[in-house]
Design an enzyme around this catalytic site. Sequence first.
Site, short mmCIF file in Angstrom:
data_model
loop_
_atom_site.label_atom_id
_atom_site.label_comp_id
_atom_site.label_asym_id
_atom_site.label_seq_id
_atom_site.Cartn_x
_atom_site.Cartn_y
_atom_site.Cartn_z
N LYS A 143 34.09 -3.61 33.47
CA LYS A 143 33.99 -2.62 32.46
C LYS A 143 32.80 -2.85 31.68
O LYS A 143 32.20 -4.20 31.54
CB LYS A 143 35.38 -2.79 31.69
CG LYS A 143 35.56 -1.59 30.87
CD LYS A 143 36.31 -0.44 31.73
CE LYS A 143 36.82 0.59 30.95
NZ LYS A 143 37.62 1.65 31.53
P1 NAD Z 1 37.82 10.24 24.88
O1 NAD Z 1 36.88 9.74 24.07
O2 NAD Z 1 37.29 11.33 25.71
O3 NAD Z 1 38.84 10.60 24.15
C1 NAD Z 1 39.84 9.79 23.00
C2 NAD Z 1 40.77 10.70 22.57
O4 NAD Z 1 41.46 9.88 21.87
C3 NAD Z 1 39.92 11.37 21.56
O5 NAD Z 1 40.68 12.81 21.47
C4 NAD Z 1 40.37 10.63 20.02
O6 NAD Z 1 40.41 11.50 18.84
C5 NAD Z 1 41.73 10.19 20.31
N1 NAD Z 1 42.07 8.97 19.41
C6 NAD Z 1 41.61 7.93 19.27
N2 NAD Z 1 42.08 6.89 18.64
C7 NAD Z 1 43.13 7.59 18.48
C8 NAD Z 1 44.37 7.23 17.74
N3 NAD Z 1 44.65 6.06 16.95
N4 NAD Z 1 45.59 8.18 17.55
C9 NAD Z 1 45.37 9.40 18.20
N5 NAD Z 1 44.22 9.69 18.81
C10 NAD Z 1 43.21 8.70 19.03
O7 NAD Z 1 38.32 9.12 25.92
P2 NAD Z 1 39.10 9.38 27.22
O8 NAD Z 1 38.29 9.19 28.27
O9 NAD Z 1 40.01 10.56 26.98
O10 NAD Z 1 39.82 8.03 27.39
C11 NAD Z 1 41.32 7.77 26.72
C12 NAD Z 1 41.78 6.58 27.42
O11 NAD Z 1 41.94 6.85 28.69
C13 NAD Z 1 41.03 5.23 27.19
O12 NAD Z 1 42.22 4.35 27.36
C14 NAD Z 1 40.40 5.22 28.53
O13 NAD Z 1 40.12 3.77 28.80
C15 NAD Z 1 41.37 5.59 29.51
N6 NAD Z 1 41.00 6.10 30.82
C16 NAD Z 1 40.10 7.16 30.77
C17 NAD Z 1 39.50 7.68 32.13
C18 NAD Z 1 38.52 8.75 32.19
O14 NAD Z 1 38.39 9.37 33.29
N7 NAD Z 1 37.81 9.26 31.22
C19 NAD Z 1 40.28 7.22 33.32
C20 NAD Z 1 41.36 6.05 33.11
C21 NAD Z 1 41.63 5.76 31.84
#
Ligand code: NAD
Length: 453
Positions: A143
Amino acid sequence: MRRGPLAEPDIQTQLETYTVSELTSTGKLEALMEQLEPTVETNPFEAMVSRFNIAAEKLKLDQGLYEVLIAPDREITVSLPVHMDDGRLKVFKGYRVQHNMARGPAKGGIRYAPDVNLDEVRALAAWMTWKCAVVNIPFGGAKGGIVCDPKKLSLSELERVTRRYTASLIDIIGPERDVPAPDINTDERVMAWIMDTYSMHVRHTVTAVVTGKPIDLGGSLGRREATGRGCMIVCDRAISRFGMKRENTRVIIQGCGNVGSMAARFLYEAGYRIIGVSDINGGIYNPLGINISRMMTHCQDAKTVVGFPDAEPISGAEILEQPCDILLPAATENQITSQNADRIQAKIICEGANGPTTAQADDILYNKKIFIIPDILANAGGVTVSYFEWVQDRQGLFWNLRTVNDQLEEIMVNSFDTVASYADRHNVNMRIAAYMLAIDRVAFTTRERGIYA
Ligand code: NAD
């Protein structure tokens, strides 16, 4: 402004009210910062270690192998000097942690956030190792992150930060070494910059150095949707296990970024009733169900779910505690903790985010008989299609969307079923079963390779 005495109880108010020099001169800064430090409960690496320890003990992992598997292979901190648009030179801090590469090249996203820190990146790297092993794809875990607030950077500043970070890591990333991907606040465009910078340095185009790229640059069809689609597939498996029907299943989703919005879309299209969605600005709630297509149109314009007319406003904290069948945290770590776990009213928690539940909350939820689909299984759809993207780039042969989605479904269904039957067989919950399965697979490869003799 008149400053009050420093004995005020609220740390945040004190930090906002006094200048750093005032706090330093009165000796309060250190004490306040200590109070703001993550507790053991909310330290993501500690959260990973506590689950690892339970699984390792059940597996009777010997001490030497325990030490090999828990320690990150390599941790790198880089300082990134970048010219800002106003001519200033600013230095950003970046991290890359490669946790384990026994099963193949390291794989893992890069996040941009002001509070990224080494412990968080270390935990996320380890989770990637276990996640890749749970879905049985030939990658290790890594990461990365850059300490920055992308909302405060112009596009060209963001590009310069990204390119400098890539150049600093040039010797340790690559298709056979470590393959980054998007995570919080990074996207296809950021991946394109990384791919281009890497290719410039090695003097030929190397598409397979990152995944989550734009389709025209060697990206895979279905990658953008993959994590959310994977969440829907495991929700389907979970509800069928409990004899529930999609149309009677109420879902609350925290986070409306890549994972949350895609999960909302697929679950809605499949017939689930989405009754609440939140993002960093707040939440919306309608027990009769939210029309997700209309909500998405609202989000495109407003850049937030807040203000969607056909639902009631609700706070980000309250929405987690509403009665529902599936709670799908898809935002960030430490959202369900010992502070709110006893108020969670879901039957199933599907962890779209990495590390949304602390280890202390696990025990409370387990006692409440809430069924958890753990992050290292629930959100593994993303890395699975990233694996397909890497395969396609290396083959130079691209699959159609149906092939991608069919292969994803097969892997997610098999992985869910394997973890569920492992849990039943060993009489452990789904999270510990997923850790046991993953640790067992990485340990097996490690022994076979003779790294551990
Ligand atoms: P992103 O940046 O696209 O979206 C994050 C979202 O979370 C946004 O809508 C933001 O407003 C919201 N957010 C942040 N803090 C918040 C809070 N305290 N309360 C409510 N909403 C909140 O990120 P993403 O890619 O969707 O990733 C989200 C999670 O999923 C992370 O933990 C990431 O590690 C995990 N993840 C992502 C992927 C991927 O393919 N993008 C794959 C596996 C895991």
